[in-house]
Write a protein that holds these residues in place. Structure first.
Motif, PDB file in Angstrom:
ATOM      1  N   GLU A 214       0.849  -1.191   0.000  1.00 42.64           N
ATOM      2  CA  GLU A 214       0.000   0.000   0.000  1.00 42.64           C
ATOM      3  C   GLU A 214       0.885   1.241   0.000  1.00 42.64           C
ATOM      4  OE1 GLU A 214      -2.736  -0.098   3.339  1.00 42.64           O
ATOM      5  OE2 GLU A 214      -2.484  -2.275   3.456  1.00 42.64           O
ATOM      6  N   GLY A 215       0.623   2.162  -0.890  1.00 42.18           N
ATOM      7  CA  GLY A 215       1.386   3.401  -0.929  1.00 42.18           C
ATOM      8  C   GLY A 215       0.918   4.377   0.137  1.00 42.18           C
ATOM      9  N   MET A 216       1.872   5.143   0.666  1.00 44.12           N
ATOM     10  CA  MET A 216       1.529   6.151   1.674  1.00 44.12           C
ATOM     11  C   MET A 216       2.572   7.257   1.632  1.00 44.12           C
ATOM     12  SD  MET A 216       2.779   4.414   5.245  1.00 44.12           S
ATOM     13  CE  MET A 216       4.530   4.114   5.522  1.00 44.12           C
ATOM     14  N   HIS A 217       2.227   8.411   2.246  1.00 42.70           N
ATOM     15  CA  HIS A 217       3.151   9.533   2.263  1.00 42.70           C
ATOM     16  C   HIS A 217       3.206  10.140   3.657  1.00 42.70           C
ATOM     17  CE1 HIS A 217       0.078  12.684   2.558  1.00 42.70           C
ATOM     18  NE2 HIS A 217      -0.665  11.923   1.772  1.00 42.70           N
ATOM     19  N   LEU A 218       4.220  10.980   3.883  1.00 44.65           N
ATOM     20  CA  LEU A 218       4.385  11.670   5.165  1.00 44.65           C
ATOM     21  C   LEU A 218       4.053  13.147   5.071  1.00 44.65           C
ATOM     22  CD1 LEU A 218       7.584  10.357   7.012  1.00 44.65           C
ATOM     23  CD2 LEU A 218       5.274  10.574   7.940  1.00 44.65           C
ATOM     24  N   GLY A 219       3.420  13.553   3.980  1.00 45.10           N
ATOM     25  CA  GLY A 219       3.104  14.962   3.801  1.00 45.10           C
ATOM     26  C   GLY A 219       3.919  15.566   2.677  1.00 45.10           C
ATOM     27  N   PRO A 220       3.833  16.891   2.488  1.00 46.38           N
ATOM     28  CA  PRO A 220       4.468  17.536   1.349  1.00 46.38           C
ATOM     29  C   PRO A 220       5.975  17.717   1.471  1.00 46.38           C
ATOM     30  CG  PRO A 220       3.389  19.176   2.729  1.00 46.38           C
ATOM     31  CD  PRO A 220       3.035  17.832   3.297  1.00 46.38           C
TER      32      PRO A 220
END
Length: 237
Positions: A214-220
């Motif tokens: 699953e793809g995820m991010h920590l913000g910009p």
């Protein structure tokens, strides 16, 4: 050094321990300012923790009497960390940080943006890796060494290794631009994949997502690898 980590070979009798390596001796003298009669927190590598009383200290050895070894080490994080091999200086710090945080399974992976020269670094020698892991354990008051595996091929990893790792773990791919934000407070077994400086290339992302991650991010914000690893582990667990 918040814990004097004892190698099993240090133990000379059932309750008496002698250490001789210069690093620990320097730390006892310069940081702890220990002298005979000082009680210190100790732990047996791979085993229990407790206290010991220093009975002798000179330039060649330190002798301890074990008072008690009855405290288990802190619980490990439920995560297998797959990390694209960082540059050598960053690798050293990252190994210490993730060990201190409780990661027990680490895979160092080659990806497109990993310089091939990194694999020739002395930091990948077993004794150097072991040294950084020990420093992380001493910092966190832990005794259980992580397992570190080197994977020099991305495609063989995705095709032959990743499916097995995902059978009992939730795969999370940390990469800028993913649709979902990093979750919080996970307690189930997890596989966390983190790319190199510059991130995974698109083809690699497609392969990892296609395998079930699953793809995820920590913000910009774009973070250095060592910062991103710490931030992700703290948020996830």
């Amino acid at each position: 050094m918040n814990l004097i980590l004892l190698d099993p070979q240090d133990t000379s009798t059932q309750n008496r321990v002698i250490i001789r390596d210069p690093r620990r001796l320097r730390h006892l003298k310069k940081v702890h300012r220990a002298e005979p009669g000082t009680r210190l927190t100790v732990g047996l590598e791979g085993g229990l923790m407790g206290t010991a009383t220093l009975t002798a200290l000179d330039s060649e050895h330190a002798s301890f009497t074990l008072d008690a070894l009855d405290t288990p080490p802190p619980a490990a994080l439920p995560v297998h960390l797959v990390l694209a091999l960082p540059r050598p200086r960053m690798l050293a710090r990252t190994l210490e940080h993730v060990t201190a945080l409780g990661v027990k399974d680490i895979t160092l992976l080659h990806t497109k943006r990993v310089e091939k020269s990194y694999w020739q670094s002395p930091e990948l020698m077993p004794e150097k890796i072991h040294q950084h892991l020990i420093l992380g354990l001493e910092q966190a008051k832990d005794t259980v060494l992580p397992t570190v595996t080197l994977r020099k091929g991305f495609r063989p990893f995705v095709e032959d290794v990743l499916p097995t790792l995902l059978t009992e773990r939730r795969g999370l791919l940390a990469h800028p631009g993913m649709a979902n934000a990093c979750p919080c407070g996970i307690t189930s077994p997890t596989l966390l994949l983190i790319g190199p400086e510059g991130g995974f290339i698109d083809w690699e992302v497609e392969r990892l997502l296609g395998a079930g991650c699953e793809g995820m991010h920590l913000g910009p914000r774009i973070l250095r690898v060592e910062t991103a690893v710490t931030a992700l582990l703290a948020r996830l667990f």
